[in-house]
Structure formats: structure tokens, C-alpha cells
Design an enzyme around this catalytic site. Structure first.
Site, PDB file in Angstrom:
ATOM      1  N   HIS A  98      -0.701   3.984  -7.769  1.00 44.45           N
ATOM      2  CA  HIS A  98      -1.426   4.917  -7.331  1.00 44.45           C
ATOM      3  C   HIS A  98      -2.903   5.168  -8.202  1.00 44.45           C
ATOM      4  CE1 HIS A  98       2.186   7.734  -5.794  1.00 44.45           C
ATOM      5  NE2 HIS A  98       2.112   6.477  -5.505  1.00 44.45           N
ATOM      6  N   LEU A 155       0.813  -1.228   0.005  1.00 48.05           N
ATOM      7  CA  LEU A 155       0.026  -0.015   0.112  1.00 48.05           C
ATOM      8  C   LEU A 155       0.815   1.326   0.024  1.00 48.05           C
ATOM      9  CD1 LEU A 155      -2.679  -0.736   2.558  1.00 48.05           C
ATOM     10  CD2 LEU A 155      -3.009  -0.867   0.224  1.00 48.05           C
ATOM     11  N   ASP A 156       0.474   2.197  -0.656  1.00 44.68           N
ATOM     12  CA  ASP A 156       1.113   3.605  -0.552  1.00 44.68           C
ATOM     13  C   ASP A 156       1.392   4.098   0.755  1.00 44.68           C
ATOM     14  OD1 ASP A 156       0.880   3.537  -3.337  1.00 44.68           O
ATOM     15  OD2 ASP A 156      -0.512   4.890  -3.296  1.00 44.68           O
ATOM     16  N   ARG A 157       2.581   4.470   1.176  1.00 44.66           N
ATOM     17  CA  ARG A 157       2.787   5.246   2.432  1.00 44.66           C
ATOM     18  C   ARG A 157       1.856   5.944   3.040  1.00 44.66           C
ATOM     19  NH1 ARG A 157       8.943   6.912   4.540  1.00 44.66           N
ATOM     20  NH2 ARG A 157       8.296   6.791   6.740  1.00 44.66           N
ATOM     21  N   THR A 207      -1.350   5.670   2.736  1.00 48.79           N
ATOM     22  CA  THR A 207      -2.399   5.049   2.846  1.00 48.79           C
ATOM     23  C   THR A 207      -2.672   4.323   4.113  1.00 48.79           C
ATOM     24  OG1 THR A 207      -2.559   5.128   0.509  1.00 48.79           O
ATOM     25  CG2 THR A 207      -4.104   3.534   1.576  1.00 48.79           C
TER      26      THR A 207
END
Length: 218
Positions: free
Chosen positions: A154, A54-56, A58
Site C-alpha cells: 500500500h 496490484l491492490d484489489r 487499483t
């Protein structure tokens, strides 16, 4: 959130990185390894496979594999999209429709660490598909539930931005101000998949971070 001999599933906090990167910050994978080592009194190296990221900024469901057999099978499940991923996103600008399937072609710019959404295919782009549904309207914000069909870099951030509804706190994709803690209001809410060893369907639901806006959505 869930743990057995094959899997360990956690609810990632915004700001945590799943795997090591050039920041040198301690990744979640190392924290989980340490936890396993201490809980099961395991000397030496602990095996832990990173299945997805997961993106940082998020939060939400992250699956780790505790055995190489589970990792191989999970990698296949995720690669072949045999998982159901549901996200929650908070936006300020209400999307045009109550529910809509979005199809874009995303082109990644590695230097900017950003993906650009195009309505038509462009060179080196990848098709991205999601369906959003308005779940709840708050005073100033709207909660969207998102079913993800593809897993692009993203993707949700870029696609929502493309329809004029950037995610709260997401400066990179056009929101007008950041969240104080550097998070964005994007949460991996639910994940359904077949257990790689036991072959039973597993559904994991992660509570969102404890803040005023997320709490108003529950």
C-alpha cells in the site's frame, strides 16, 4: 495488452484480485489461464506465474509469466527493482509541491491490512521512496504521476495520505467517501522492463478505466 510465448500482460480492472484470497472470488490469474487454455486449445493444467500484484481496488498493468524460465527471470527483475513503474493517482487535496520525492518508513499492520507511514525509522518498518509530479489540475481534483522506487505494501496510498493528499475513493487511507464501485483512483499506468527471454526493452502503457474523471485526464 501484450502477449507472446513467454509473457501475458493485462490491464486489470478495479475490483479484480490478481491471485486467490480468502474471499473465494475468481482471481485474474485463473481468468488468464482459462483464456490461454481456450485460445491455444491446451488440455490439462496451464502454467501461469504471478510476477507481482496490484491492490484489489487499483487498476492497470499486471504481468504474468507463461513459462517457468520467464517467471524466474521476471521475479529477479522485480526483486532487484530493474523495472520502471509509473502510476497515476487522483487526489482532491493538492500536494504542497509541484513535484517532490517522498521518503517514509512504512510499518504494516496485517490485522488491519494497512501500512502506516512514519517520517523516521521505527521497528519493523521498511523504507519507501516515490516521486510525485502534478500532471493536471481538474475542477475539483488533481492528477499526480508517480514514479515508484520501492514496492511496499500500500505504498502510494499510505505515502500520499501521509502528506495530506489521500487518493480519491480510498476510505482506508483517509479519503472522505468511497467510489460507488469500490475502486480507488490509483492506476498502474506504465511499466518498462527488459523482456526476460528476448532481452529487448518493453514499455507497456495501460489506458485508465473509463470514467468521467479519468477521461478528463487524457
Amino acid at each position: 495488452m501484450f502477449e507472446d510465448n513467454h509473457l501475458l500482460i493485462v490491464n486489470k480492472r478495479p475490483g479484480d484480485i490478481v491471485q486467490g484470497d480468502n474471499t473465494g472470488d475468481t482471481p485474474l490469474s485463473e481468468v488468464v489461464k482459462q483464456y490461454i487454455s481456450e485460445k491455444y486449445n491446451k488440455p490439462g493444467a496451464v502454467f501461469l506465474g504471478v510476477v507481482h500484484r496490484l491492490d484489489r481496488p487499483t487498476s492497470g498493468v499486471v504481468v504474468f509469466a507463461r513459462t517457468s524460465k520467464a517467471l524466474t527471470r521476471l521475479n529477479k527483475l522485480f526483486a532487484e527493482r530493474e523495472t520502471q513503474k509509473t502510476y497515476w493517482a487522483i487526489v482532491q487535496e493538492v500536494p504542497p509541491n509541484a513535484s517532490e520525492k517522498l521518503v517514509h518508513f512504512l510499518k504494516r499492520n496485517p490485522k488491519q491490512n494497512k501500512s502506516y507511514a512514519h517520517s523516521k525509522e521505527v521497528p519493523e518498518s521498511k523504507k519507501a521512496i516515490l516521486t510525485y509530479t502534478i500532471q493536471k489540475k481538474l475542477d475539483r481534483y488533481t492528477l499526480l504521476e508517480i514514479a515508484l522506487e520501492t514496492g511496499r505494501h500500500h505504498q502510494i496510498r499510505s505515502q500520499l495520505s501521509a502528506i495530506g493528499s489521500p487518493i480519491k475513493g480510498d476510505l482506508k487511507y483517509g479519503f472522505n467517501r468511497s467510489n460507488k464501485d469500490g475502486s480507488i483512483h490509483l492506476h498502474a499506468r506504465k511499466l518498462t522492463f527488459v523482456h526476460p527471454i528476448k532481452k529487448e526493452e518493453l514499455t507497456i502503457v495501460a489506458p485508465p478505466p473509463n470514467d468521467v474523471i479519468w477521461n478528463a485526464c487524457l
